[in-house]
Enzyme design. Structure first.
Site, PDB file in Angstrom:
ATOM      1  N   GLN A 215       0.057 -38.589 -45.502  1.00  0.00           N
ATOM      2  CA  GLN A 215      -0.611 -37.910 -46.617  1.00  0.00           C
ATOM      3  C   GLN A 215      -1.341 -36.675 -46.126  1.00  0.00           C
ATOM      4  O   GLN A 215      -1.273 -35.608 -46.718  1.00  0.00           O
ATOM      5  CB  GLN A 215      -1.654 -38.826 -47.293  1.00  0.00           C
ATOM      6  CG  GLN A 215      -1.064 -39.921 -48.115  1.00  0.00           C
ATOM      7  CD  GLN A 215      -0.134 -39.407 -49.183  1.00  0.00           C
ATOM      8  OE1 GLN A 215      -0.498 -38.537 -49.952  1.00  0.00           O
ATOM      9  NE2 GLN A 215       1.083 -39.918 -49.217  1.00  0.00           N
TER      10      GLN A 215
ATOM     11  N   HIS B   1       0.224 -33.162 -45.784  1.00  0.00           N
ATOM     12  CA  HIS B   1       0.628 -32.401 -46.965  1.00  0.00           C
ATOM     13  C   HIS B   1      -0.190 -31.139 -47.142  1.00  0.00           C
ATOM     14  O   HIS B   1       0.321 -30.084 -47.497  1.00  0.00           O
ATOM     15  CB  HIS B   1       0.437 -33.247 -48.234  1.00  0.00           C
ATOM     16  CG  HIS B   1       1.668 -33.970 -48.670  1.00  0.00           C
ATOM     17  ND1 HIS B   1       2.796 -33.332 -49.064  1.00  0.00           N
ATOM     18  CD2 HIS B   1       1.938 -35.299 -48.763  1.00  0.00           C
ATOM     19  CE1 HIS B   1       3.729 -34.221 -49.392  1.00  0.00           C
ATOM     20  NE2 HIS B   1       3.229 -35.429 -49.213  1.00  0.00           N
TER      21      HIS B   1
ATOM     22  N   GLU C  46      -3.661 -42.136 -56.175  1.00  0.00           N
ATOM     23  CA  GLU C  46      -2.272 -41.782 -56.473  1.00  0.00           C
ATOM     24  C   GLU C  46      -1.340 -42.827 -55.833  1.00  0.00           C
ATOM     25  O   GLU C  46      -0.466 -43.372 -56.486  1.00  0.00           O
ATOM     26  CB  GLU C  46      -2.005 -40.390 -55.921  1.00  0.00           C
ATOM     27  CG  GLU C  46      -0.606 -39.864 -56.200  1.00  0.00           C
ATOM     28  CD  GLU C  46      -0.312 -38.575 -55.427  1.00  0.00           C
ATOM     29  OE1 GLU C  46      -1.082 -38.228 -54.497  1.00  0.00           O
ATOM     30  OE2 GLU C  46       0.698 -37.934 -55.747  1.00  0.00           O
ATOM     31  N   HIS C  47      -1.554 -43.070 -54.534  1.00  0.00           N
ATOM     32  CA  HIS C  47      -0.758 -44.053 -53.793  1.00  0.00           C
ATOM     33  C   HIS C  47      -1.669 -45.147 -53.245  1.00  0.00           C
ATOM     34  O   HIS C  47      -2.686 -44.836 -52.632  1.00  0.00           O
ATOM     35  CB  HIS C  47      -0.060 -43.410 -52.594  1.00  0.00           C
ATOM     36  CG  HIS C  47       0.773 -42.217 -52.933  1.00  0.00           C
ATOM     37  ND1 HIS C  47       0.394 -40.931 -52.596  1.00  0.00           N
ATOM     38  CD2 HIS C  47       1.958 -42.106 -53.575  1.00  0.00           C
ATOM     39  CE1 HIS C  47       1.323 -40.083 -53.017  1.00  0.00           C
ATOM     40  NE2 HIS C  47       2.282 -40.760 -53.624  1.00  0.00           N
TER      41      HIS C  47
ATOM     42  N   ASP D 266       8.328 -41.533 -51.626  1.00  0.00           N
ATOM     43  CA  ASP D 266       8.476 -40.085 -51.770  1.00  0.00           C
ATOM     44  C   ASP D 266       9.942 -39.684 -51.899  1.00  0.00           C
ATOM     45  O   ASP D 266      10.251 -38.646 -52.491  1.00  0.00           O
ATOM     46  CB  ASP D 266       7.901 -39.361 -50.541  1.00  0.00           C
ATOM     47  CG  ASP D 266       6.395 -39.298 -50.583  1.00  0.00           C
ATOM     48  OD1 ASP D 266       5.825 -39.446 -51.672  1.00  0.00           O
ATOM     49  OD2 ASP D 266       5.775 -39.113 -49.513  1.00  0.00           O
TER      50      ASP D 266
ATOM     51  N   HIS E 287      -3.431 -36.635-102.698  1.00  0.00           N
ATOM     52  CA  HIS E 287      -2.818 -37.757-101.974  1.00  0.00           C
ATOM     53  C   HIS E 287      -2.602 -38.928-102.940  1.00  0.00           C
ATOM     54  O   HIS E 287      -1.508 -39.489-103.030  1.00  0.00           O
ATOM     55  CB  HIS E 287      -3.714 -38.221-100.814  1.00  0.00           C
ATOM     56  CG  HIS E 287      -3.621 -37.377 -99.590  1.00  0.00           C
ATOM     57  ND1 HIS E 287      -3.971 -36.055 -99.564  1.00  0.00           N
ATOM     58  CD2 HIS E 287      -3.208 -37.670 -98.333  1.00  0.00           C
ATOM     59  CE1 HIS E 287      -3.788 -35.570 -98.343  1.00  0.00           C
ATOM     60  NE2 HIS E 287      -3.323 -36.536 -97.575  1.00  0.00           N
TER      61      HIS E 287
END
Lengths: 431, 431
Positions: A260, A263, A328-329, A362, A421
């Site tokens: 991670q 990145h 996220e993960h 991934d 209506h």
């Protein structure tokens, strides 16, 4: 030294809250520039796109035809990619396709006890734009992750835009687009590409939705065209949280944390464990592996600035923290991951056991790698087929049904002061 | 005179494109005011909420307890609502609940041919805020339409905020909240209420998602807190498109067109028909009915400024136009509505046949009345249970699975220059 917390420490709650509240991204304020670019492309179309491409990508094209990627170019690109990589892309494609096909929602037409016919019908978005960044962030796996769900959904036009600064375009990205069944590709990027997709030009017909990651200009442009078209979430830097018991290979976990961290300097890797020994071993292993990474600088900055190791009294105590982080993960590297999985409330994707490093997800796991970041897993989900379809509800009353339901509708219309209506019902009932 | 178009006219395409491109809303620029309000509430919490409520709602409360609606107040409110209206609300609730229960997505855990375990698990958002406007736009039906799907999804905390300008609060709205099972209610509104929900205060714990309509301040505040929390779509003025053959009661269709028009001067009502006679009759009927409406001024302005009657050569020609309009509400008032339904690609909700006026869907049909406006049905759907749940993907490899998939993941990681990704796989395979 990475940040260390322990739930036995006084002040743990405050430190943990700080970790949660930490902003990892400085958002560049490019909104005024982007506004002008959008307006120009909306007014001048292809001409403006060509001008901006010359200015920002240093690519001098006289006509959009030069910026349109042909199927011959896609084939030629595939020829430049090693066989092994092409096979890997094809395997990834097939697994992503198979997984996403299961997400396709089913139409639901039914008649209720009163005889009223109701329904929810799903249709594909007609045309989708996929933004693919240029340069080093030009990832073929992202092309697959964005295009395949659209294809599975039945989107007829899948239009990819990818800038080619100085004319450089990744053959891998073109090969992936070919495999995924992208239907049009333009070598354009930035806010000008987003504008072309949203408003259309003489060359590029407008799309109804734009997805895919991009830089600050792309993100600002997507926010601004939202409404004219749909957009996906604006993704932040990547994150992993590993929950681990003491019975782990510290080198494996260190590798996952660094996968991670490499990145982005703003990426975040966190380990929560009930074993002080493992915490120490992982910290040592991270330091050792960092030295061997090609992207050492990026990974080191991420780990130093945003990494954390949290020692907890028991794994029971880990899960409430994990749910507050809403990662996220989430890797559950424990003896009984299924037991912990039952306690997961907020996470984009969960990786179970010792043989499921996040990197599998991934690329070739089959599930999507576009996942909610920055704690947004509390309220949102990863990319799926659902982002490329929309639901139309259906209602059908007979005269009898209207007689049964009408009086209640009239009562509510009148209570809300909406007499037209009420009238649209009563007029059919001769009331 | 309402705007009339005919697909036989020269210049029809240009006129129709103008109709599509027409902006019906002027968005007030309140963003700088909203930014300050959000910042103040984030910093000063309850104190700031109390101050803004005094300033904007002319409601002087010394403490948040005074702005908290008790269950006794909800019961008392129900006591003030006529029995018939309460029964209508209960019927609406039950039908909305039954329809939305069918939307609940199912978990999907499975093992693929390779033996890899995959899955998609759905969980409810933990806490949701529902914004309900004050004053004349305070609609109990909207409370049901927003709260019931959240309840069906399993949201534990459903927090309603509703301003009570000068202390006035609609008993109908409180009664609807009681029926829907809202768990907390505060008499606050505007950007300050959105801020309190998003950031939390000493009194109000933060929520993860905020839904519901509001004025320009509320819309701007929702845009700004997006990311910290999830938000629903920002709804525009309401719309109806009626596709009708010649065999229709012109008075009924006129009533339906006016039921939209009475909402808002920016609402839009369009009739597409292949019968010139019906077109004339409907136009006449609209004029006649307008004079009898309590909200005549609103309806007349909407019909005059944004209404349209489009004459087409055949009903076949109507559907491509309908799909380009992508209306919020589509009535198919034709002999064979099912045949036309098959051609609907973009619409929020479709109402079939002569006995399904759109107002039934507003109240008691069972489907949701929060629907995509301003052509956004091209890429989005009405409110549903899906807005209150999120999906976590699950991946679980055995050592054997990793041996099978690992080499492809390593190849792609290396091709993307992400060597720590590749390493996190290879280290487990002793490669």
């Amino acid at each position: 030294m990475v940040q260390r917390l322990s739930d036995k420490d006084a002040g743990f709650e405050a430190k943990f809250a700080d970790l949660l509240a930490g902003k990892r991204e400085v958002s560049e304020d490019v909104d005024h520039i982007v506004r002008d670019i959008l307006e120009n492309v909306r007014t001048h179309g292809d001409r403006a796109v060509l001008d901006y491409t010359r200015e920002f990508d240093r690519l001098d094209a006289a006509a959009m035809a030069e910026l349109t990627v042909t199927s011959a170019e896609i084939e030629a690109a595939a020829g430049k990619v090693p066989r092994e990589t092409l096979d890997a892309l094809q395997l990834a494609h097939d697994r992503i396709h198979a997984h996403h096909a299961r997400q396709m929602p089913k139409d639901d037409r039914y008649t209720d006890a009163l005889g009223v016919e109701l329904g929810s019908l799903w249709t594909a978005v007609e045309a989708v734009g996929i933004y693919v960044p240029g340069g080093t962030a030009s990832y073929p796996s992202s092309v697959l992750m964005n295009a395949v769900p659209a294809k599975v959904a039945g989107v007829e036009r899948i239009v990819m835009v990818v800038p080619s600064p100085d004319g450089v375009l990744s053959p891998l990205v073109l090969a992936a687009a070919g495999i995924a069944g992208v239907t049009e590709i333009y070598r354009i990027g930035g806010a000008q590409a987003v504008a072309a997709l949203a408003y259309g030009t003489d060359t590029i017909a407008p799309v109804a939705k734009i997805v895919g990651p991009g830089n600050a200009f792309v993100a600002a442009a997507k926010r601004r065209v939202f409404g004219t078209v749909g957009i996906d979430m604006i993704a932040g830097p990547s994150e992993v949280l590993i929950v681990a018991d003491g019975d782990n290979n510290a080198d494996w976990l260190a590798a996952d944390l660094l996968a991670q961290a490499e990145h982005d300097t703003a990426a975040q890797s966190i380990l929560i464990t009930d074993s002080a020994d493992l915490a120490d071993q992982v910290e040592t292993a991270v330091e050792a592996q960092l030295k061997t990474l090609p992207r050492e600088d990026v990974a080191r900055a991420s780990w130093r600035d945003f990494g954390a190791i949290i020692l907890v009294d028991s794994l029971e105590a880990a899960m409430p923290l994990a749910n507050r982080i809403a990662p996220e993960h989430l890797e559950l590297a424990v003896a009984d991951p299924e037991a912990l999985l039952k306690k997961v409330r907020n996470a984009g994707a969960v990786f179970l056991g010792h043989y499921t490093p996040e990197a599998i997800g991934d690329y070739v796991g089959g599930s999507n790698h576009v996942l909610p970041t920055a704690r947004s897993a509390r309220f949102s989900s990863g990319l799926s087929v659902l982002e490329f379809v929309k639901r139309t509800s259906v209602l059908k009353c007979s005269a009898d049904n209207l007689r049964a339901l009408g009086p209640a509708a009239i009562a509510l219309g009148e209570a809300e002061g909406l007499c037209a209506h009420a009238r649209s019902v009563s007029i059919r009932l001769n009331l």
